[in-house]
Design an enzyme around this catalytic site. Structure first.
Site, PDB file in Angstrom:
ATOM      1  N   ARG A   1       0.696  -1.175   0.111  1.00 57.92           N
ATOM      2  CA  ARG A   1       0.123  -0.297  -0.464  1.00 57.92           C
ATOM      3  C   ARG A   1       0.477   0.950   0.101  1.00 57.92           C
ATOM      4  O   ARG A   1       0.749   2.245  -1.002  1.00 57.92           O
ATOM      5  CB  ARG A   1      -0.862   0.329   0.881  1.00 57.92           C
ATOM      6  CG  ARG A   1      -2.274  -1.224   1.277  1.00 57.92           C
ATOM      7  CD  ARG A   1      -3.139  -0.492   1.981  1.00 57.92           C
ATOM      8  NE  ARG A   1      -4.355  -1.647   2.465  1.00 57.92           N
ATOM      9  CZ  ARG A   1      -5.157  -2.048   1.361  1.00 57.92           C
ATOM     10  NH1 ARG A   1      -5.436  -1.374   0.124  1.00 57.92           N
ATOM     11  NH2 ARG A   1      -6.125  -2.682   1.721  1.00 57.92           N
TER      12      ARG A   1
ATOM     13  N   HIS B   1     -18.577  10.261   0.337  1.00 58.68           N
ATOM     14  CA  HIS B   1     -19.214   8.581   1.380  1.00 58.68           C
ATOM     15  C   HIS B   1     -20.659   8.697   0.966  1.00 58.68           C
ATOM     16  O   HIS B   1     -21.662   9.119   0.978  1.00 58.68           O
ATOM     17  CB  HIS B   1     -18.418   8.096   2.316  1.00 58.68           C
ATOM     18  CG  HIS B   1     -19.152   7.105   2.870  1.00 58.68           C
ATOM     19  ND1 HIS B   1     -18.374   5.481   3.127  1.00 58.68           N
ATOM     20  CD2 HIS B   1     -20.133   6.555   3.518  1.00 58.68           C
ATOM     21  CE1 HIS B   1     -19.305   4.722   3.145  1.00 58.68           C
ATOM     22  NE2 HIS B   1     -20.063   5.624   4.002  1.00 58.68           N
TER      23      HIS B   1
ATOM     24  N   GLU C   1      -6.432   9.387   8.533  1.00 62.43           N
ATOM     25  CA  GLU C   1      -6.075   7.877   8.834  1.00 62.43           C
ATOM     26  C   GLU C   1      -7.132   6.694   8.493  1.00 62.43           C
ATOM     27  O   GLU C   1      -6.895   5.617   8.976  1.00 62.43           O
ATOM     28  CB  GLU C   1      -4.628   7.919   9.483  1.00 62.43           C
ATOM     29  CG  GLU C   1      -3.505   8.884   8.556  1.00 62.43           C
ATOM     30  CD  GLU C   1      -1.852   8.676   9.005  1.00 62.43           C
ATOM     31  OE1 GLU C   1      -2.358   7.334   9.457  1.00 62.43           O
ATOM     32  OE2 GLU C   1      -1.005   8.990   8.533  1.00 62.43           O
TER      33      GLU C   1
ATOM     34  N   GLU D   1     -24.649  13.478  -4.840  1.00 64.22           N
ATOM     35  CA  GLU D   1     -23.325  13.282  -4.893  1.00 64.22           C
ATOM     36  C   GLU D   1     -22.945  14.031  -6.007  1.00 64.22           C
ATOM     37  O   GLU D   1     -22.107  14.597  -5.854  1.00 64.22           O
ATOM     38  CB  GLU D   1     -22.922  11.569  -5.361  1.00 64.22           C
ATOM     39  CG  GLU D   1     -22.741  10.496  -3.701  1.00 64.22           C
ATOM     40  CD  GLU D   1     -22.865   9.283  -3.796  1.00 64.22           C
ATOM     41  OE1 GLU D   1     -21.492   9.006  -5.014  1.00 64.22           O
ATOM     42  OE2 GLU D   1     -22.628   8.113  -3.223  1.00 64.22           O
TER      43      GLU D   1
HETATM   44  C1  GRF Z   1     -20.109   6.643  -4.952  1.00 63.59           C
HETATM   45  O1  GRF Z   1     -21.153   5.510  -4.802  1.00 63.59           O
HETATM   46  C2  GRF Z   1     -19.154   7.176  -3.497  1.00 63.59           C
HETATM   47  O2  GRF Z   1     -20.743   7.236  -3.328  1.00 63.59           O
HETATM   48  C3  GRF Z   1     -17.833   5.464  -3.728  1.00 63.59           C
HETATM   49  O3  GRF Z   1     -18.348   5.041  -5.119  1.00 63.59           O
HETATM   50  C4  GRF Z   1     -18.671   5.380  -5.716  1.00 63.59           C
HETATM   51  C5  GRF Z   1     -18.349   6.055  -7.034  1.00 63.59           C
HETATM   52  O4  GRF Z   1     -18.816   6.354  -8.380  1.00 63.59           O
HETATM   53  N1  GRF Z   1     -17.954   6.536  -3.291  1.00 63.59           N
HETATM   54  P1  GRF Z   1     -18.945   6.731  -9.191  1.00 63.59           P
HETATM   55  O5  GRF Z   1     -17.474   5.989 -10.225  1.00 63.59           O
HETATM   56  O6  GRF Z   1     -18.981   8.242  -9.601  1.00 63.59           O
HETATM   57  O7  GRF Z   1     -20.203   6.509 -10.493  1.00 63.59           O
END
Ligand code: GRF
Length: 219
Positions: free
Chosen positions: A64, A108, A141, A173
């Site tokens: 990692r 998220h 972290e 989002e």
């Molecule tokens: C979304 O559900 C986001 O919340 C998570 O990963 C997914 C990404 O979707 N972190 P995309 O690749 O942007 O369509």
């Protein structure tokens, strides 16, 4: 204007929303580099279509920390100021975080700090919550534990499946990730302990939602 490096692993619909907002002049940012750890991620196709530099950086065979060191080299070489995790399906380490302290943002699909981790939609449905949502936060972290920048709330319905809830959350989002980046670009984000303050930004009107609706108490 803030220089972004966007890390992806999958479809890249959040990446697309960011690109669209930049192209429409709503977001004062430029994407310097898109990096995918997955060779056939559809996000790379989106990068090509918009003429944005992109590369595959496979994590295979690397520890990692070694992988993150490579990421840091590429991001620094591209003058990246803010690292955007847009569906990047890897746990990142102190190597990346120390190179970009409080300069890594993640999205998220839950109202953190509840429901951290992966594949949370089914867990949210099964938990019986009446509201769900999404969170943009600075990465620290821990796993999904960093200071919260912005959240959006959506209702969760009786008939929801993981897929229908995911679709409703994803729409939000696509708005809040760009909004968080714009707040950063405007220099408005001030981190105070666990809290991120959006200096000089208008308040959300004092409001509420009830689900299911409280019909008999209306008015
Ligand atoms: C979304 O559900 C986001 O919340 C998570 O990963 C997914 C990404 O979707 N972190 P995309 O690749 O942007 O369509």
């Amino acid at each position: 204007m803030v220089n972004l490096g966007v890390l992806v692993s999958g479809s890249g619909s959040n990446l697309q929303a960011i690109i669209d907002n930049i192209e429409a002049g709503r977001l004062e940012a430029r994407i310097k580099i898109i990096i995918s750890n997955v060779p056939d991620a559809f996000a790379l196709e989106r990068a090509r279509k918009h003429g944005i530099p992109s590369m595959i950086l496979s994590h295979k065979g690397l520890k990692r920390e070694e992988y993150d060191q490579r990421l840091v080299e590429v991001l620094k070489a591209n003058d990246v100021e803010l690292v955007i995790l847009a569906g990047f399906m890897r746990v990142i380490t102190h190597v990346l975080l120390r190179a970009f302290p409080m300069r890594v943002m993640n999205i998220h699909p839950a109202l953190l700090p509840v429901f951290p981790g992966t594949h949370v939609w089914q867990i949210e449905v099964d938990s019986g919550v009446k509201f769900a949502g999404c969170t943009v936060h600075f990465v620290d972290e821990g796993t999904d534990t960093g200071p919260i920048i912005i959240q959006a709330v959506v209702p969760a319905y009786d008939e929801d499946t993981a897929d229908t809830l995911n679709a409703r959350i994803l729409k939000q989002e696509h708005k809040i990730f760009s909004q968080a980046i714009q707040l950063y670009a405007e220099g408005r984000l001030e981190i105070k302990g666990r809290r991120v303050l959006a200096k000089g930004f208008p308040k959300t009107p004092d409001s509420f939602m009830i689900n299911p609706p409280a019909k008999i108490f209306e008015g």
